[in-house]
Design an enzyme around this catalytic site. Structure first.
Site, PDB file in Angstrom:
ATOM      1  N   CYS A 150     -52.245 -36.192 -20.458  1.00 28.95           N
ATOM      2  CA  CYS A 150     -51.055 -36.945 -20.638  1.00 28.95           C
ATOM      3  C   CYS A 150     -49.848 -35.984 -20.617  1.00 28.95           C
ATOM      4  O   CYS A 150     -48.878 -36.517 -21.037  1.00 28.95           O
ATOM      5  CB  CYS A 150     -51.180 -37.748 -21.925  1.00 28.95           C
ATOM      6  SG  CYS A 150     -52.379 -38.967 -22.021  1.00 28.95           S
ATOM      7  N   CYS A 188     -52.145 -33.744 -25.174  1.00 32.09           N
ATOM      8  CA  CYS A 188     -53.291 -33.811 -24.410  1.00 32.09           C
ATOM      9  C   CYS A 188     -53.213 -33.621 -23.132  1.00 32.09           C
ATOM     10  O   CYS A 188     -52.215 -33.975 -22.542  1.00 32.09           O
ATOM     11  CB  CYS A 188     -54.205 -35.336 -24.644  1.00 32.09           C
ATOM     12  SG  CYS A 188     -54.364 -35.994 -26.334  1.00 32.09           S
ATOM     13  N   CYS A 237     -46.170 -41.534 -29.889  1.00 35.50           N
ATOM     14  CA  CYS A 237     -47.621 -42.100 -29.928  1.00 35.50           C
ATOM     15  C   CYS A 237     -47.800 -42.885 -31.336  1.00 35.50           C
ATOM     16  O   CYS A 237     -48.921 -43.169 -31.592  1.00 35.50           O
ATOM     17  CB  CYS A 237     -48.283 -40.787 -29.671  1.00 35.50           C
ATOM     18  SG  CYS A 237     -47.899 -39.628 -31.015  1.00 35.50           S
ATOM     19  N   CYS A 242     -55.578 -45.403 -27.403  1.00 33.33           N
ATOM     20  CA  CYS A 242     -56.248 -43.943 -27.400  1.00 33.33           C
ATOM     21  C   CYS A 242     -55.364 -43.091 -28.524  1.00 33.33           C
ATOM     22  O   CYS A 242     -55.832 -42.496 -28.941  1.00 33.33           O
ATOM     23  CB  CYS A 242     -55.990 -43.490 -25.968  1.00 33.33           C
ATOM     24  SG  CYS A 242     -56.839 -41.668 -25.709  1.00 33.33           S
ATOM     25  N   CYS A 243     -54.127 -42.996 -28.492  1.00 37.22           N
ATOM     26  CA  CYS A 243     -53.213 -42.346 -29.501  1.00 37.22           C
ATOM     27  C   CYS A 243     -53.667 -42.714 -30.701  1.00 37.22           C
ATOM     28  O   CYS A 243     -53.813 -42.005 -31.557  1.00 37.22           O
ATOM     29  CB  CYS A 243     -51.834 -42.474 -29.227  1.00 37.22           C
ATOM     30  SG  CYS A 243     -51.117 -41.907 -27.654  1.00 37.22           S
TER      31      CYS A 243
END
Length: 237
Positions: free
Chosen positions: A207, A204, A232, A121-122
């Site tokens: 997170c 985000c 990340c 995702c990162c």
């Protein structure tokens, strides 16, 4: 070497020695015209650097990575910054196809399920857009400070980034968190109101959480993971 032959990492380090943060930014902008960029996440540290650049009319491009999952308060400080300095912070977004594929196959909260999923995702939301934003540049300015995490305490103010083939400059590397806040207050710099609610590192929304008294600076980021995994990929060499 990554920089021009006449501007090695060592020579730049010597050249910036004894200069203030603004003087250093100005020097780099003059040495690498049109090739110095600053990536802002619109947090405390980055707002300090944004003020240094824009209040002094330094020719340094400013961009932000909009992951699509940012806090509303982050967008508000983005808008306030544009208005305050009469500027336009550039936006870089994740590419649609890989993002759509990840969400379709794994759902919107796959990053909670494994470190592998979270890093995927990162990468889609942050790393790939960053690669596009940095392409063709020589100097990448960041808001990294040494006390933010244990692995950042060994970093130097100027360092080679082999993966992006450029040099990174961290003007606030040796600043304390109190010095950052003092600069913001003194210069009336727009800042994210989440900082007043215990959020010291803001990423985000799913997170990031506020930290408790006595917790590590990075405890609010990916809090469900082991502390050694809390990066990340943006600053991997």
């Amino acid at each position: 070497m990554i920089a021009e032959p006449s501007h090695t990492l060592e020579s730049l380090t010597d050249l910036l020695a004894g200069k203030s943060e603004v003087e250093s930014l100005q020097t780099l902008a003059e040495l690498f015209p049109g090739q110095v960029v600053f990536s802002t996440s619109l947090g405390y540290e980055d707002q300090v650097i944004t003020d240094m650049i824009l209040a002094n009319n330094l020719p340094i491009r400013i961009f932000s990575l909009d992951t699509g999952r940012m806090f509303n308060e982050t967008y508000q400080v983005w808008q306030k910054t544009n208005s305050r300095y009469d500027t336009k912070i550039e936006a870089y977004y994740p590419k649609g196809e890989p993002l759509e594929k990840m969400l379709s196959e794994k759902g919107p909260f796959s990053f909670y399920e494994s470190i592998e999923n979270r890093k995927e995702c990162c990468f889609i939301r942050k790393v790939e857009p960053l690669n596009r934003a940095l392409k063709g540049n020589k100097i990448w300015v960041t808001g990294i400070r040494a006390e933010q995490s244990q692995n950042r305490q060994t970093m130097t103010q100027l360092e080679a980034d082999d993966s992006h083939q450029l040099i990174k400059f961290h003007p606030l590397m040796n600043w304390s968190f109190e010095e950052v806040k003092a600069y913001v207050r003194k210069n009336n710099v727009p800042y994210n109101p989440l900082h007043d609610r215990g959020f010291v590192s803001i990423g985000c929304q799913p997170c990031t959480r506020a930290i408790q008294e006595g917790e590590d600076f990075r405890a609010g980021r990916w809090w469900w993971e082991d502390n050694s995994k809390k990066e990340c990929g943006l600053h991997a060499k």
